[in-house]
Design an enzyme around this catalytic site. Structure first.
Site, PDB file in Angstrom:
ATOM      1  N   CYS A  81       0.810  -1.222   0.000  1.00 19.77           N
ATOM      2  CA  CYS A  81       0.000   0.000   0.000  1.00 19.77           C
ATOM      3  C   CYS A  81       0.842   1.271   0.000  1.00 19.77           C
ATOM      4  O   CYS A  81       0.339   2.352  -0.319  1.00 19.77           O
ATOM      5  CB  CYS A  81      -0.935   0.014   1.208  1.00 19.77           C
ATOM      6  SG  CYS A  81      -2.000  -1.428   1.327  1.00 19.77           S
ATOM      7  N   GLY A 116     -13.214  -9.291  -6.228  1.00 25.02           N
ATOM      8  CA  GLY A 116     -13.750  -9.147  -4.881  1.00 25.02           C
ATOM      9  C   GLY A 116     -12.940  -9.874  -3.837  1.00 25.02           C
ATOM     10  O   GLY A 116     -11.974 -10.582  -4.124  1.00 25.02           O
ATOM     11  N   ARG A 192     -22.846  -4.573   8.409  1.00 16.44           N
ATOM     12  CA  ARG A 192     -22.442  -5.981   8.556  1.00 16.44           C
ATOM     13  C   ARG A 192     -21.086  -6.109   9.256  1.00 16.44           C
ATOM     14  O   ARG A 192     -20.144  -5.403   8.946  1.00 16.44           O
ATOM     15  CB  ARG A 192     -22.400  -6.629   7.172  1.00 16.44           C
ATOM     16  CG  ARG A 192     -21.921  -8.078   7.142  1.00 16.44           C
ATOM     17  CD  ARG A 192     -22.263  -8.718   5.813  1.00 16.44           C
ATOM     18  NE  ARG A 192     -21.718  -7.966   4.696  1.00 16.44           N
ATOM     19  CZ  ARG A 192     -20.507  -8.179   4.152  1.00 16.44           C
ATOM     20  NH1 ARG A 192     -19.718  -9.102   4.675  1.00 16.44           N
ATOM     21  NH2 ARG A 192     -20.115  -7.484   3.107  1.00 16.44           N
ATOM     22  N   CYS A 203     -14.346  -0.271   7.312  1.00 16.36           N
ATOM     23  CA  CYS A 203     -13.299  -0.834   6.456  1.00 16.36           C
ATOM     24  C   CYS A 203     -13.320  -0.106   5.117  1.00 16.36           C
ATOM     25  O   CYS A 203     -14.392   0.196   4.583  1.00 16.36           O
ATOM     26  CB  CYS A 203     -13.530  -2.322   6.210  1.00 16.36           C
ATOM     27  SG  CYS A 203     -13.776  -3.306   7.714  1.00 16.36           S
ATOM     28  N   CYS A 204     -12.146   0.166   4.562  1.00 13.57           N
ATOM     29  CA  CYS A 204     -12.109   0.842   3.263  1.00 13.57           C
ATOM     30  C   CYS A 204     -12.669  -0.087   2.189  1.00 13.57           C
ATOM     31  O   CYS A 204     -12.559  -1.310   2.289  1.00 13.57           O
ATOM     32  CB  CYS A 204     -10.695   1.279   2.924  1.00 13.57           C
ATOM     33  SG  CYS A 204      -9.522  -0.068   2.661  1.00 13.57           S
TER      34      CYS A 204
END
Length: 382
Positions: A81, A116, A192, A203-204
């Site tokens: 990242c 995903g 969720r 969460c990103c």
């Protein structure tokens, strides 16, 4: 190493799902806009740095092949990242060593192409890393930090959720952000569960594409007010001992100390911050690691309003990774694009008034036995 390095042009694409658009097309859009912003042509660029994590070999050469750069060096940079920030760091070093006067740095990622799911810690064989072998994923790593933070700091899940509320409020003002809808504490907590105590809105987004680019030069340029790169630090994680504190964020604190020392500045001199809030708990930990808050004071700083737009030191006015999105290779460069716009007074509705010094912080990679694989801290100023 006496020359100054400036960001003379900055641009990015909107972050989000770019269905039907190829990664080179996304990157080229950011590149051409950044060059136009700097008022330069391909003939003015002496080297190119491409930051990417999952796009494959020689991606930089593929992207710039048809843009008329005439065989100049292209460096492909991967550092998880922190790839984009690392690319800027390496480019600046080459310029300070008087190898180049003007270079192009861009980051690109197309995560929707992966189909995903969470980002893998490692893609190599099982012997490479214990965490990867055990199936550890980053939401779980940060969830452990969140659980420990709540237990040891007298915090609550609502304190973590408040980070998402703030950053989604900022993101609603950013036309480049993937998530542009404000949310409430109750909505964040009711979303969720991903890894207790982190819910979905903490969460990103994992399905996001985007690119960002900057032109760096030892010439101040004339297209816009140039932004000086005051300091640049990239460090790697230290081997952890049995008694190391997972809330310490040692690697980021170390990078911050190096960067502050280079620039001759302290945390109180910073007017605006873009930091790596891949998960809500991360922003709270980095408040302390960056010296914005004393040990144990992160929650108090958040609730004081100091890190919100209109506060003393706004953090993630872009919406951060939580709202803007996190296309890995592009993130570190996009942070600097945002800070450049802030310091030039071009950030529109999310403008931090009177900002003179900005800080960008980006971590990268999770491997067994260290805090993170890499961390970067840059200070920019006008």
């Amino acid at each position: 190493m006496s020359k100054d390095v400036y960001i003379t042009g900055a641009a990015m694409t909107p972050f989000g799902r770019h269905t039907g658009t190829l990664a080179p097309e996304l990157a080229q859009a950011a590149i051409l806009r950044a060059m136009d912003d700097a008022g330069v042509q391909p003939k003015d660029i002496q080297a190119i740095y491409c930051a990417n994590v999952l796009g494959g070999m020689i991606l930089g050469q593929v992207i710039v092949r048809d843009l008329g750069f005439n065989g100049i060096p292209v460096y492909n940079v991967e550092n998880a990242c922190a790839s984009g920030a690392t690319a800027v760091h390496l480019a600046r070093h080459a310029m300070l060593a008087e190898q180049y006067e003007t270079v192009l740095v861009f980051g690109i990622e197309q995560l929707t192409a992966l189909g995903g799911g969470t980002i893998p810690l490692q893609r190599n064989d099982a012997m490479t890393d214990l965490y990867a072998t055990a199936g550890m994923v980053l939401p779980a790593v940060y969830a452990m930090r969140g659980t420990r933070f709540i237990a040891e700091r007298g915090a609550s899940p609502r304190d973590l959720a408040a980070v998402a509320v703030k950053n989604r409020r900022h993101g609603a003002l950013n036309e480049y952000a993937q998530q542009r809808k404000e949310t409430t504490l109750d909505e964040v907590l009711a979303s969720r569960m991903i890894a207790d105590p982190l819910t979905l809105l903490q969460c990103c987004p994992s399905q996001v594409d985007g690119s960002a680019a900057v032109v760096l030069s030892t010439k101040r340029g004339s297209a816009n007010k140039p932004v000086k790169v005051l300091s640049s630090a990239v460090v790697s994680g230290l081997r952890e001992g049995a008694r190391d504190d997972i809330l310490d964020a040692e690697i980021t604190a170390r990078a911050a100390r190096v960067s502050y020392e280079q620039a001759g500045l302290s945390p109180k001199d910073v007017d605006v911050v873009e930091l790596h809030d891949a998960f809500t708990i991360a922003e709270l930990l980095y408040y302390e690691a960056l010296g914005l808050a004393a040990h144990g004071e992160a929650v108090s700083l958040l609730h004081s309003g100091a890190t919100a737009l209109g506060g003393r030191q706004p953090v993630n006015p872009s919406g951060g990774l939580l709202a803007k999105g996190h296309p890995l290779g592009a993130t570190g460069v996009a942070q600097m694009v945002e800070l450049t716009w802030q310091l030039q007074g071009r950030a529109g509705a999310r403008q931090v008034e009177g900002a003179k010094v900005g800080l960008a912080q980006c971590t990268g990679g999770g491997i067994a036995g260290v805090d993170h694989a890499a961390s970067s801290v840059h200070l920019l100023g006008v």
